[in-house]
Design an enzyme around this catalytic site. Structure first.
Site, short mmCIF file in Angstrom:
data_model
loop_
_atom_site.label_atom_id
_atom_site.label_comp_id
_atom_site.label_asym_id
_atom_site.label_seq_id
_atom_site.Cartn_x
_atom_site.Cartn_y
_atom_site.Cartn_z
N LYS A 44 1.04 -1.21 -0.32
CA LYS A 44 -0.08 0.22 -0.04
C LYS A 44 1.00 1.41 -0.30
O LYS A 44 0.79 2.13 0.84
CB LYS A 44 -0.88 0.26 1.06
CG LYS A 44 -1.65 -1.29 1.69
CD LYS A 44 -3.14 -0.80 2.36
CE LYS A 44 -3.78 -2.19 2.66
NZ LYS A 44 -2.92 -3.80 2.73
O1 LIG Z 1 -9.21 -3.10 2.29
C1 LIG Z 1 -8.05 -4.55 2.63
C2 LIG Z 1 -6.98 -4.39 1.74
C3 LIG Z 1 -6.38 -5.19 2.44
N1 LIG Z 1 -6.53 -5.60 3.53
C4 LIG Z 1 -5.36 -6.97 3.53
O2 LIG Z 1 -5.97 -8.48 3.75
C5 LIG Z 1 -6.14 -8.75 4.36
C6 LIG Z 1 -7.15 -9.66 5.01
O3 LIG Z 1 -6.90 -10.27 5.90
P1 LIG Z 1 -7.76 -11.67 7.01
O4 LIG Z 1 -6.85 -12.02 7.59
O5 LIG Z 1 -7.75 -12.70 5.65
O6 LIG Z 1 -8.67 -10.59 7.64
C7 LIG Z 1 -4.62 -8.37 5.56
O7 LIG Z 1 -3.45 -8.53 5.25
C8 LIG Z 1 -4.87 -7.26 5.26
O8 LIG Z 1 -4.18 -5.75 5.29
C9 LIG Z 1 -8.16 -5.71 3.94
O9 LIG Z 1 -8.18 -6.32 4.42
N2 LIG Z 1 -8.86 -5.00 3.29
#
Ligand SMILES: O=c1ccn([C@@H]2O[C@H](COP(=O)(O)O)[C@@H](O)[C@H]2O)c(=O)[nH]1
Length: 271
Positions: free
Chosen positions: A95
């Site tokens: 990001k």
């Molecule tokens: O809008 C967003 C952008 C990035 N993320 C990232 O995705 C994963 C989600 O992890 P989970 O454990 O499946 O919840 C994480 O790396 C976030 O930094 C997001 O969640 N939302």
């Protein structure tokens, strides 16, 4: 190979829209890995080996590596994926967002140091801040559009004129202007299916990276209905914690595989 070509091949050949997120958090590792200097790399290799045939991509989140002073293990992990699972695109979730001269360094870091196939980028500093990534025409540039967190609405829902909301403007800009090399995608959270549908309307078949199922509770059926393209692809649906920490023992990778398989099949049931 162009990121989009590799992604399309993975959608097809793996019959999967699942993206496994690699967010290694040592306190949750099984006991046999605790305390090892290479624990992060070994944990992630276990997950990658157990799930690579079930996924269209892997998404390591850089913060989990940097926080542990383990960027070298991230470098080794991506090299390992390329060597042992060569048809699996790697999206570096970092990001990034900064002025052009600094963004150029972030682009070198992502694509040349880490060897990522795609990167997540924050679009809110505008086109010149994204240009250095776009110049790597064969790499994916996946821009934050409608994020999965509740606070995303604070800014992304603002009316930027004529009833258009900020996330819609981002989608329109990326689709109509920034995507000249066909290497852009957008991040849209599974927690907001109405907005996935709206973004899909604006951007046509552009790939969407969709985090928010699993630990964040987003609904797979609603996500698929809102965001799937006519050919049943178009999405990289990410799940991290729900897969990584499905088991706590030495068999953590098998447990992760079971949940990854269930998740892939749940997604495919709605294609
Ligand atoms: O809008 C967003 C952008 C990035 N993320 C990232 O995705 C994963 C989600 O992890 P989970 O454990 O499946 O919840 C994480 O790396 C976030 O930094 C997001 O969640 N939302």
């Amino acid at each position: 190979m162009h990121f989009m070509t590799a992604l399309r091949a993975a959608w097809q050949n793996r019959n999967s829209l699942l993206c496994v997120g690699l967010d290694p958090y040592p306190a949750r590792f099984p006991a046999h890995l605790q305390g090892r200097p290479d624990a992060i790399l070994e944990f992630c290799k276990g997950i990658v080996d157990a799930t690579s045939d079930l996924v269209c991509s892997f998404k390591p989140q850089i913060a989990y590596f940097a926080a542990q002073r383990a960027e070298d293990q991230l470098e080794d992990l991506i090299a390992y994926i390329h060597e042992c699972h060569p048809d699996t695109p790697v999206i570096l979730d970092s990001k990034r967002g900064d002025i052009g001269s600094t963004a150029a360094q972030y682009a070198v870091e992502a694509f040349e140091r880490f060897g990522a196939d795609a990167i997540t980028v924050n679009p809110y500093m505008g086109r010149d801040s994204v240009e250095p990534y776009l110049e790597y025409a064969d790499k994916g540039v996946i821009l934050l559009c409608r994020t999965s967190n509740p606070g995303g609405s604070d800014l992304q829902f603002l009316d930027v004129g004529g009833g258009e909301r900020l996330f819609e403007r981002v989608a329109r800009l990326v689709a109509n202007d920034w995507n000249a090399s066909g290497n852009c995608g957008l991040v849209v959270g599974a927690t907001f299916p109405n907005e996935i549908a709206r973004v899909r309307q604006i951007v046509g078949d552009m790939p969407l990276l969709v985090p928010g199922i699993g630990a964040q509770g987003g609904d797979i059926a609603e996500t698929m209905q809102a965001g799937g393209t006519g050919d049943g692809t178009g999405l990289m649906i990410n799940s991290s914690r729900a897969i990584l920490y499905a088991g706590q023992g030495e068999d953590y990778a098998e447990a992760a595989r079971r949940v990854a398989l269930e998740t892939r099949d749940a997604i495919n049931a709605h294609r």
